[in-house]
Design a protein around this motif. Structure first.
Motif, mmCIF file in Angstrom:
data_model
loop_
_atom_site.group_PDB
_atom_site.id
_atom_site.type_symbol
_atom_site.label_atom_id
_atom_site.label_comp_id
_atom_site.label_asym_id
_atom_site.label_seq_id
_atom_site.Cartn_x
_atom_site.Cartn_y
_atom_site.Cartn_z
ATOM 1 N N MET A 1 0.877 -1.165 -0.052
ATOM 2 C CA MET A 1 -0.102 -0.139 -0.023
ATOM 3 C C MET A 1 0.715 1.285 0.124
ATOM 4 S SD MET A 1 -2.596 1.101 3.094
ATOM 5 C CE MET A 1 -1.761 0.404 4.069
ATOM 6 N N ASN A 2 0.787 2.324 -1.033
ATOM 7 C CA ASN A 2 1.539 3.151 -1.206
ATOM 8 C C ASN A 2 1.012 4.390 -0.321
ATOM 9 O OD1 ASN A 2 3.441 2.117 -3.003
ATOM 10 N ND2 ASN A 2 1.901 2.874 -4.727
ATOM 11 N N LYS A 3 1.915 4.956 0.346
ATOM 12 C CA LYS A 3 1.177 6.402 1.079
ATOM 13 C C LYS A 3 0.725 7.328 -0.108
ATOM 14 C CE LYS A 3 2.319 10.170 4.170
ATOM 15 N NZ LYS A 3 1.366 11.022 3.146
ATOM 16 N N ARG A 4 -0.332 7.868 0.008
ATOM 17 C CA ARG A 4 -0.603 8.897 -0.810
ATOM 18 C C ARG A 4 -0.087 10.440 -0.294
ATOM 19 N NH1 ARG A 4 -6.788 8.956 -2.948
ATOM 20 N NH2 ARG A 4 -7.422 6.903 -2.475
ATOM 21 N N PHE A 5 0.094 11.157 -1.399
ATOM 22 C CA PHE A 5 0.399 12.614 -1.014
ATOM 23 C C PHE A 5 -0.584 13.200 -0.428
ATOM 24 C CE2 PHE A 5 0.712 17.073 -1.800
ATOM 25 C CZ PHE A 5 1.756 17.349 -1.585
ATOM 26 N N TYR A 6 -0.815 13.755 0.911
ATOM 27 C CA TYR A 6 -1.888 14.101 1.786
ATOM 28 C C TYR A 6 -1.744 15.666 1.981
ATOM 29 C CZ TYR A 6 -5.235 13.822 5.637
ATOM 30 O OH TYR A 6 -6.306 14.471 6.589
ATOM 31 N N ILE A 7 -2.890 16.345 1.330
ATOM 32 C CA ILE A 7 -2.756 17.729 1.503
ATOM 33 C C ILE A 7 -4.162 18.237 2.122
ATOM 34 C CG2 ILE A 7 -3.554 18.090 -0.845
ATOM 35 C CD1 ILE A 7 -2.049 20.649 -0.820
ATOM 36 N N THR A 8 -4.465 19.244 3.064
ATOM 37 C CA THR A 8 -5.428 19.792 3.606
ATOM 38 C C THR A 8 -5.469 20.953 3.725
ATOM 39 O OG1 THR A 8 -4.394 19.681 6.125
ATOM 40 C CG2 THR A 8 -5.124 17.751 5.414
ATOM 41 N N THR A 9 -6.716 21.694 4.098
ATOM 42 C CA THR A 9 -7.066 22.976 4.072
ATOM 43 C C THR A 9 -7.235 23.331 5.448
ATOM 44 O OG1 THR A 9 -9.146 23.101 3.592
ATOM 45 C CG2 THR A 9 -7.500 23.312 1.630
ATOM 46 N N ALA A 10 -7.347 24.630 6.197
ATOM 47 C CA ALA A 10 -7.980 24.774 7.198
ATOM 48 C C ALA A 10 -9.777 24.636 7.108
ATOM 49 C CB ALA A 10 -8.053 26.370 7.654
ATOM 50 N N ILE A 11 -10.235 24.004 7.993
ATOM 51 C CA ILE A 11 -11.934 23.743 7.785
ATOM 52 C C ILE A 11 -12.379 25.086 8.340
ATOM 53 C CG2 ILE A 11 -11.843 21.365 7.868
ATOM 54 C CD1 ILE A 11 -12.395 21.285 10.838
ATOM 55 N N ASP A 12 -13.377 25.855 7.265
ATOM 56 C CA ASP A 12 -13.982 27.086 7.565
ATOM 57 C C ASP A 12 -14.961 26.802 8.813
ATOM 58 O OD1 ASP A 12 -12.104 28.009 5.481
ATOM 59 O OD2 ASP A 12 -13.507 27.146 4.209
ATOM 60 N N TYR A 13 -15.211 27.870 9.354
ATOM 61 C CA TYR A 13 -16.220 28.038 10.332
ATOM 62 C C TYR A 13 -17.662 28.033 9.370
ATOM 63 C CZ TYR A 13 -13.194 29.104 13.978
ATOM 64 O OH TYR A 13 -12.340 29.176 15.169
ATOM 65 N N VAL A 14 -18.536 27.085 9.780
ATOM 66 C CA VAL A 14 -19.684 27.027 9.034
ATOM 67 C C VAL A 14 -20.661 28.328 8.980
ATOM 68 C CG1 VAL A 14 -21.234 25.894 10.574
ATOM 69 C CG2 VAL A 14 -21.277 25.360 8.369
ATOM 70 N N ASN A 15 -20.437 29.166 10.154
ATOM 71 C CA ASN A 15 -21.390 30.112 10.425
ATOM 72 C C ASN A 15 -20.989 31.528 9.550
ATOM 73 O OD1 ASN A 15 -19.444 29.982 12.157
ATOM 74 N ND2 ASN A 15 -20.399 31.819 13.355
ATOM 75 N N GLY A 16 -19.855 31.476 8.818
ATOM 76 C CA GLY A 16 -19.670 32.573 8.079
ATOM 77 C C GLY A 16 -19.984 32.338 6.675
ATOM 78 N N ARG A 17 -19.824 33.573 5.614
ATOM 79 C CA ARG A 17 -20.203 33.189 4.393
ATOM 80 C C ARG A 17 -18.838 33.048 3.709
ATOM 81 N NH1 ARG A 17 -24.817 33.461 1.992
ATOM 82 N NH2 ARG A 17 -23.629 33.621 0.113
ATOM 83 N N PRO A 18 -18.781 31.982 2.622
ATOM 84 C CA PRO A 18 -17.487 32.016 1.932
ATOM 85 C C PRO A 18 -16.883 33.248 1.389
ATOM 86 C CG PRO A 18 -19.098 30.258 0.975
ATOM 87 C CD PRO A 18 -19.658 31.336 1.964
ATOM 88 N N HIS A 19 -15.760 33.620 1.324
ATOM 89 C CA HIS A 19 -14.981 34.833 0.851
ATOM 90 C C HIS A 19 -13.780 34.711 0.264
ATOM 91 C CE1 HIS A 19 -12.082 35.314 4.251
ATOM 92 N NE2 HIS A 19 -13.200 35.462 5.115
ATOM 93 N N LEU A 20 -13.061 35.754 -0.101
ATOM 94 C CA LEU A 20 -11.967 35.608 -1.040
ATOM 95 C C LEU A 20 -10.853 34.933 -0.310
ATOM 96 C CD1 LEU A 20 -10.115 36.503 -3.107
ATOM 97 C CD2 LEU A 20 -9.826 38.736 -2.191
ATOM 98 N N GLY A 21 -10.897 35.081 0.974
ATOM 99 C CA GLY A 21 -9.847 34.448 1.880
ATOM 100 C C GLY A 21 -9.961 32.740 1.604
ATOM 101 N N HIS A 22 -10.958 32.399 2.121
ATOM 102 C CA HIS A 22 -11.440 31.036 2.032
ATOM 103 C C HIS A 22 -11.001 30.549 0.516
ATOM 104 C CE1 HIS A 22 -14.538 32.409 5.208
ATOM 105 N NE2 HIS A 22 -13.548 31.650 5.610
ATOM 106 N N ALA A 23 -11.663 31.169 -0.585
ATOM 107 C CA ALA A 23 -11.449 30.740 -1.798
ATOM 108 C C ALA A 23 -9.926 30.454 -1.991
ATOM 109 C CB ALA A 23 -12.008 31.856 -2.908
ATOM 110 N N TYR A 24 -9.146 31.608 -1.832
ATOM 111 C CA TYR A 24 -7.681 31.803 -2.016
ATOM 112 C C TYR A 24 -7.006 30.250 -1.426
ATOM 113 C CZ TYR A 24 -2.785 33.224 -1.637
ATOM 114 O OH TYR A 24 -1.436 33.597 -1.687
#
Ligand code: ME8
Length: 517
Positions: A1-24
Motif C-alpha cells: 500500500m503506497n502512502k498517498r500525498f496528503y494535503i489539507t486546508t483549514a476547515i472553515d467556520y460554517v457560520n460565515g459566508r465563503p469569502h475571498l480568503g477562503h477561496a484563495y
C-alpha cells in the motif's frame, strides 16, 4: 500500500459566508493537489467545515433552528462553493459527522489515559466571541481588553487542561532540526521566536456543557464538551482513520471499519492562513506527539487578502464575492488572478482594476491571443492539419517545463505561473517575428510556414499541460481545440514533439473573451 500525498486546508467556520480568503486557500491546495497528480503521485486532498462552538450555537438559536439543521443548511452552500472553485477534494469533512466525533473521542481517551490531562479550577477572564481564556498579558496598558475580544466576562469554573509546557523544548528542537516544517521561513522564525520568549501555558481543552452544549462530549466526563480547537485540528486525522489509515488507527487503538486501507498520515502539507499558525505549529504538533503520531511534513502558511487596502469586512461591506467574480469572468480567471497576484506568504490586496488588468494583459491578450491566432492560422493555411515536426521553440518549452516542475515540487505556485507565462510571451513574440500571415502569401515560403505553425501548435499543447493544475477548464479547451482526446493532466506529456504530423485539429474559439472595461 503506497502512502498517498496528503494535503489539507483549514476547515472553515460554517457560520460565515465563503469569502475571498477562503477561496484563495482552497485554490492553493487544489493547485498543489492537481500538480502532484499530474506529476504522477497519488493524492488525497481534504477540505471541510468546522461546525461546533458557541457562535454556531448562538446563530442557530437566533434563527430558531437546531444547531444540526442550521449546520446542514450552511454545509450545502459550502459544498456548492467548493464545486464552484473547481476543487478536486477527495473528501469533505464536517466536524459534526459521527466518523469525526468518534476519532476526537478516541484521541481524548488515549491522551487522558496517558496522563496528558489534568483538571483544575480556573478563575479569570474569558472572551465569548473568541471562545478563549485571556490572561494578564492580553490587557491593554489602560487595563482594559482589546475590543476585538468582544464581551469579556469573569469566570470561575473547573476545566480539563492539556500539559503543553512539558513539550516546549522538544518542539523548539524539532522546528530547529526540520527547516521545512513551517514555510515560508519568516513564519518559522515567528514560531521559534514565540517559543523562545515565552513559557507555554497549558491549554484548556474543555467547556462545561452548562455553558456550551454544541460540542463533542468528553468521553471520560459527561459534564464537558471539547474545546473547538481540540475538535477542529483532529479532522486532519479523523478522515484518515475513516479511510482506514493504519498509522492513525494504530495510534488511537481502533480497527479499520473501511474495506479499503488508504495510507495517508503523516500529512504532506497543511495549508493554513497566518492567523491560525500557533494552533497548527504549536498545539497540533504537541497533540500529535501525545498521541504517538508523526508530525505533518509541512505547514504552509499564506497571508491575508485585503480589498482596496482595507480589511475585508462584512460589516463595512468591503468584500470580494468570489461567486460573483466567477460568474462574470469564469473560474479559471479567478484562480489565475489570486495565485498570480499573491505569492504564498505575504498579505495581498485585491482591486477590481488590478483583476481586470491581469485578465486583459495576461489571459485575453497573452495566452488567449496566442492560442487563438496559432490555431486559427493552422486552420486557415493548412486546413487544420499539423505539418511536419520542427523544434525551434523546443528549448524554450523545455526550460518552462523544467522550471515549472521544480517550482511545483516546492509549492512555489506564483513562480510556476511566471515560468509558464515566459513561454507564452516568447511564443507571442515568435508570431510577431516570423509573421506567418506574410509567409502565407508567398508559396516559396511554404516550408517555413509549416515550421512556424508546428512550433506554435505544439507550444499551445505544452502550455495546456503546464497550466492544467491552475486553469483546468482552459487547459481542457486547448486540448479540445487541438483535437486531442485525452485530458492534459499528465506532466510528462509536456515533453516537446508529441503533436503528430497529419493530425487534424478541432475548432479554434476564444478562451478569454475580451471585455470592454
Ligand atoms: O480559522 N485572507 O476558520 P475561518 C486570506 N475554523 N485567508 C483568510 C482570510 C483573508 N482575508 N480570512 C480568513 C478558522 N482566511 C478555523 C480553522 S483548522 C483546523 C480550523 C483563512 O473560517 C484563515 O486564515 O475563520 C483560515 O486559514 C481559513 O481562511 C478559515 O478561516
Amino acid at each position: 500500500m503506497n502512502k498517498r500525498f496528503y494535503i489539507t486546508t483549514a476547515i472553515d467556520y460554517v457560520n460565515g459566508r465563503p469569502h475571498l480568503g477562503h477561496a484563495y486557500e482552497k485554490i492553493i491546495a487544489d493547485v498543489i493537489a492537481r500538480a502532484r497528480r499530474s506529476l504522477g503521485q497519488e493524492v488525497f486532498f481534504l477540505t471541510g467545515l468546522d461546525e461546533h462552538g458557541q457562535k454556531v450555537q448562538q446563530a442557530a438559536v437566533t434563527e430558531k433552528k437546531s444547531p444540526q439543521v442550521y449546520c446542514d443548511e450552511l454545509a450545502a452552500e459550502w459544498k456548492a462553493f467548493a464545486q464552484k472553485l473547481g476543487l478536486t477534494n477527495n473528501d469533505f469533512v464536517r466536524t459534526t459527522e459521527p466518523r469525526h466525533k468518534e476519532t476526537v473521542q478516541a484521541c481524548l481517551t488515549r491522551a487522558n489515559d496517558a496522563g496528558h490531562f489534568y483538571r483544575k479550577t480556573y478563575s479569570g477572564f474569558y472572551s465569548t466571541r473568541e471562545e478563549t481564556f485571556l490572561t494578564e498579558k492580553d490587557r491593554l496598558p489602560d487595563g482594559t481588553f482589546d475590543p476585538a475580544w468582544g464581551e469579556v466576562v469573569e469566570l470561575k469554573e473547573d476545566n480539563y487542561f492539556f500539559k503543553l509546557g512539558d513539550h516546549q523544548q522538544w518542539l523548539m528542537d524539532y522546528i530547529g532540526q526540520n527547516p521545512n516544517f513551517i514555510a515560508p521561513d519568516y513564519r518559522r522564525n515567528e514560531v521559534l521566536g514565540f517559543l523562545k520568549s515565552s513559557t507555554l501555558e497549558d491549554l484548556c481543552i474543555s467547556r462545561p456543557v452548562s455553558r456550551l452544549g454544541w460540542g463533542i462530549p468528553i468521553p471520560f466526563d459527561p459534564g464537558y464538551v471539547t474545546y473547538v480547537w481540540f475538535d477542529a485540528l483532529v479532522n486532519y486525522i479523523s478522515i484518515p482513520a475513516a479511510q482506514g489509515d493504519p498509522t492513525v488507527l494504530a495510534a488511537i487503538g481502533k480497527n479499520s471499519q473501511s474495506t479499503e486501507q488508504t495510507s495517508l498520515w503523516p500529512a504532506d502539507v497543511h495549508v493554513i492562513g497566518k492567523d491560525i499558525l500557533k494552533f497548527h505549529a504549536v498545539y497540533w504538533p504537541i497533540m500529535l506527539k501525545a498521541l504517538g503520531l508523526p508530525l505533518p511534513k509541512q505547514i504552509l502558511v499564506h497571508g491575508w487578502w485585503q480589498k482596496d487596502g482595507q480589511r475585508i469586512s462584512k460589516s463595512t461591506g468591503n468584500v470580494v464575492d468570489p461567486i460573483a467574480v466567477i460568474d462574470e469572468w469564469g473560474v479559471d480567471a479567478f484562480r489565475f488572478y489570486v495565485l498570480r497576484e499573491l505569492d504564498i506568504g505575504p498579505d495581498g490586496n485585491w482591486t477590481d482594476g488590478g483583476f481586470r488588468a491581469r485578465y486583459s494583459a495576461e489571459l485575453a491578450n497573452g495566452l488567449g491571443n496566442l492560442v487563438n491566432r496559432s490555431l486559427s492560422m493552422l486552420k486557415r493555411y493548412r486546413d487544420g492539419i499539423v505539418p511536419a515536426k520542427s523544434d525551434e521553440l523546443a528549448g524554450e518549452a523545455a526550460k518552462a517545463l523544467n522550471e515549472t516542475r521544480s517550482n511545483l515540487e516546492q509549492n512555489q505556485l506564483q513562480a510556476a505561473l511566471q515560468s509558464i507565462q515566459a513561454l507564452v510571451t516568447r511564443a507571442n513574440q515568435y508570431v510577431d517575428q516570423t509573421a506567418p500571415f506574410k509567409l502565407a502569401k508567398d508559396p516559396a515560403q511554404a516550408k517555413r510556414l509549416d515550421e512556424v505553425l508546428y512550433n506554435l501548435a505544439e507550444t499551445c499543447r505544452v502550455l495546456a499541460v503546464l497550466y492544467q493544475p491552475f486553469l483546468p477548464g482552459t487547459a481542457a479547451k486547448i486540448y479540445d481545440q487541438l483535437g486531442l482526446g485525452a485530458a492534459p493532466d499528465k506532466f510528462s506529456e509536456a515533453a516537446w514533439g508529441k503533436l503528430q504530423p497529419g493530425h487534424k485539429i478541432g475548432e479554434p474559439a476564444p478562451l478569454f473573451p475580451r471585455k470592454d472595461v
